[in-house]
Design an enzyme around this catalytic site. Structure first.
Site, short mmCIF file in Angstrom:
data_model
loop_
_atom_site.label_atom_id
_atom_site.label_comp_id
_atom_site.label_asym_id
_atom_site.label_seq_id
_atom_site.Cartn_x
_atom_site.Cartn_y
_atom_site.Cartn_z
N CYS A 108 -18.43 -3.49 16.64
CA CYS A 108 -18.62 -4.25 15.74
C CYS A 108 -19.58 -5.58 16.08
O CYS A 108 -20.03 -6.45 15.49
CB CYS A 108 -18.00 -4.47 14.74
SG CYS A 108 -17.08 -3.40 14.12
N HIS A 232 -18.21 -11.33 11.51
CA HIS A 232 -18.01 -9.56 11.12
C HIS A 232 -16.96 -9.35 10.09
O HIS A 232 -16.37 -9.62 9.46
CB HIS A 232 -17.28 -8.74 12.25
CG HIS A 232 -17.21 -7.32 12.02
ND1 HIS A 232 -18.40 -7.00 12.12
CD2 HIS A 232 -16.21 -7.10 12.04
CE1 HIS A 232 -17.96 -5.95 11.66
NE2 HIS A 232 -16.40 -5.33 12.16
N ASN A 262 -17.13 -2.29 5.85
CA ASN A 262 -18.17 -2.63 7.11
C ASN A 262 -18.99 -1.65 7.73
O ASN A 262 -19.02 -1.18 7.92
CB ASN A 262 -16.26 -2.35 8.09
CG ASN A 262 -16.57 -2.44 9.14
OD1 ASN A 262 -17.65 -2.34 10.21
ND2 ASN A 262 -14.80 -2.92 10.26
N1 ACO Z 1 -5.32 3.36 -0.40
C1 ACO Z 1 -3.68 2.92 -0.23
N2 ACO Z 1 -3.09 3.02 0.36
C2 ACO Z 1 -3.46 3.31 1.21
C3 ACO Z 1 -5.24 3.00 1.60
C4 ACO Z 1 -5.40 3.46 0.94
N3 ACO Z 1 -6.83 3.14 0.83
N4 ACO Z 1 -4.81 2.95 3.17
C5 ACO Z 1 -3.76 2.88 3.94
N5 ACO Z 1 -2.91 2.81 2.77
C6 ACO Z 1 -1.59 2.77 2.78
C7 ACO Z 1 -0.64 3.15 4.20
O1 ACO Z 1 -0.24 4.23 4.25
C8 ACO Z 1 0.12 2.29 3.90
O2 ACO Z 1 2.08 2.90 3.57
P1 ACO Z 1 3.03 3.41 4.03
O3 ACO Z 1 3.29 1.62 4.09
O4 ACO Z 1 3.44 4.15 2.73
O5 ACO Z 1 2.88 4.37 5.45
C9 ACO Z 1 0.08 1.47 3.58
O6 ACO Z 1 -1.16 1.38 3.01
C10 ACO Z 1 -0.09 -0.48 4.16
O7 ACO Z 1 -0.75 0.02 5.40
P2 ACO Z 1 -0.77 -0.92 6.52
O8 ACO Z 1 -1.59 -0.11 7.38
O9 ACO Z 1 -0.20 -1.47 6.54
O10 ACO Z 1 -1.58 -1.39 5.37
P3 ACO Z 1 -3.04 -3.20 5.77
O11 ACO Z 1 -2.29 -4.46 4.85
O12 ACO Z 1 -2.06 -3.24 7.16
O13 ACO Z 1 -4.64 -2.77 5.91
C11 ACO Z 1 -6.48 -1.32 6.73
C12 ACO Z 1 -5.27 -1.35 6.72
C13 ACO Z 1 -6.95 -2.60 5.70
C14 ACO Z 1 -7.27 -1.19 7.26
C15 ACO Z 1 -6.09 -3.54 7.90
O14 ACO Z 1 -5.22 -3.31 8.42
C16 ACO Z 1 -7.17 -3.31 8.68
O15 ACO Z 1 -8.44 -4.02 7.89
N6 ACO Z 1 -7.91 -4.10 10.01
C17 ACO Z 1 -8.58 -3.71 10.56
C18 ACO Z 1 -9.59 -2.97 10.43
C19 ACO Z 1 -10.71 -3.21 11.05
O16 ACO Z 1 -10.94 -4.44 11.50
N7 ACO Z 1 -11.70 -2.64 12.09
C20 ACO Z 1 -12.68 -3.40 12.90
C21 ACO Z 1 -13.28 -2.74 13.69
S1 ACO Z 1 -14.18 -1.58 13.10
C22 ACO Z 1 -15.35 -1.32 14.38
O17 ACO Z 1 -14.65 -1.60 15.21
C23 ACO Z 1 -15.96 0.34 13.71
#
Ligand code: ACO
Length: 312
Positions: A108, A232, A262
């Site tokens: 990214c 990004h 993304n």
């Molecule tokens: N819908 C509903 N629930 C979900 C979903 C969804 N789509 N996805 C995950 N959950 C659940 C999980 O299973 C978890 O459940 P649990 O508590 O029962 O285990 C709960 O939601 C919380 O999950 P978290 O991972 O803690 O949620 P978070 O608030 O961290 O959000 C996210 C997840 C959006 C992926 C976030 O962590 C994020 O944006 N991370 C960074 C991603 C990123 O920036 N990547 C960039 C690089 S990409 C590249 O280089 C190609």
């Protein structure tokens, strides 16, 4: 002798996939996705070369130049169409470019890496570069895995970079990578993206904060001097957390992720192109670009916007 961005363009697949489309078949909801990411819909379709060609063509048109007047093509992508050859070879042929072409993979952060690389090659004697970020992340995302499927989309955007300008384009830049973090975010050949979302989030905020602080210091400016911040587009909560710590406002910030998800290396040029089309940048403005991604890589640059003194 300096350089400038003299044209830009974008390409998004026609197919819109909304949060409700996912909610209809996965255990997720529009409320969850919007609250946790800021994403409302994303585009899916096409190939990386097709999107790159369309975006490249639009950028050339906006710069008023023909493909044959380009003597360098740099394509930032983490989703090439084939292992061999480089996708840039296909794009170079379709656009009728001259000179060399190569793919650059810094996930990214790829577009800012590509911009810095192309600008350096202009300083080394190239005349005009086409710099493209193009991705088809939907192909490497498991569409049945709610934790990644909702995050990624496809798209491309491009800029034309010309030498012979009175001022340097890049005022300051910072490139970095922490290869020890590879297990947090990867896709094997033929496999899907695996991501430790929470840890990637934590590190993304930290490394973007450090990288932005670094370029602001190098440029000798403060956040209030930034006319436009183009981060990004992974998650609006990451952008808000970085802004709060750096002292940037959401009014200064370009956001497209609500409509694109993304798109990795395409996300920064897509947001930049949309902001430029909307007239959010003026001659002489300082624009901050900052990305992070798998690797983990990061890259920030402060560029001076302007097209005065075109030496065509
Ligand atoms: N819908 C509903 N629930 C979900 C979903 C969804 N789509 N996805 C995950 N959950 C659940 C999980 O299973 C978890 O459940 P649990 O508590 O029962 O285990 C709960 O939601 C919380 O999950 P978290 O991972 O803690 O949620 P978070 O608030 O961290 O959000 C996210 C997840 C959006 C992926 C976030 O962590 C994020 O944006 N991370 C960074 C991603 C990123 O920036 N990547 C960039 C690089 S990409 C590249 O280089 C190609």
């Amino acid at each position: 002798m300096g350089s400038a961005i003299t044209g830009w363009g974008e390409a998004l697949p026609e197919r819109v996939v909304t949060n409700d489309d996912f909610a209809a078949r996965l255990d997720t909801s529009d409320e969850w996705i919007v609250a946790r990411t800021g994403i409302r819909e994303r585009r899916m379709g096409g190939t990386t070369s097709e999107l790159a060609i369309e975006a490249g063509r639009a950028a050339l048109k906006s710069a008023g130049v023909d493909g044959s007047e380009v003597d360098l093509l740099v394509l930032a992508t983490t989703t090439p169409d084939q292992t061999i050859p480089a996708t840039s070879a296909v794009v170079h042929d379709a656009l009728g470019c001259k000179g060399g072409a190569f793919d650059l993979n810094a996930a990214c952060a790829g577009f800012v890496y590509a911009l810095v690389t192309a600008d350096s090659l202009l300083r080394a004697g190239h005349r005009r570069a086409l710099v493209i970020g193009s991705e088809t992340l939907s192909k490497v995302t498991d569409q049945d895995d709610r934790s990644t499927a909702v995050l990624f989309g496809d798209g491309a955007a491009a800029i034309v970079l010309e030498s012979g300008m009175p001022d340097e384009l890049i005022v300051a830049y910072d490139l970095g990578v922490d290869g020890a973090a590879t297990p947090l975010l990867y896709a094997n050949h033929g496999g899907y993206i695996h991501m430790e979302g929470r840890e990637v989030f934590r590190r993304a905020v930290r490394c973007e904060l450090d990288s932005i602080t670094n370029v602001l210091t190098k440029a000798g400016i403060g956040p209030q001097d930034v006319a436009l911040f183009v981060p990004h587009q992974a998650n609006v909560r990451i952008i808000e957390a970085v802004n709060e710590r750096v002292g940037l406002t959401m009014e200064q910030t370009a956001i497209v992720l609500d409509r694109t998800g993304n798109t990795s290396a395409a996300s920064i040029p897509l947001a930049l192109a949309e902001a430029a089309d909307a007239g959010r940048v003026a001659e002489g403005d300082l624009v901050l670009l900052s990305g992070f991604g798998a690797g983990m890589t990061w890259a920030s640059a402060i560029i001076r916007w302007g097209q005065e003194g075109l030496a065509r």
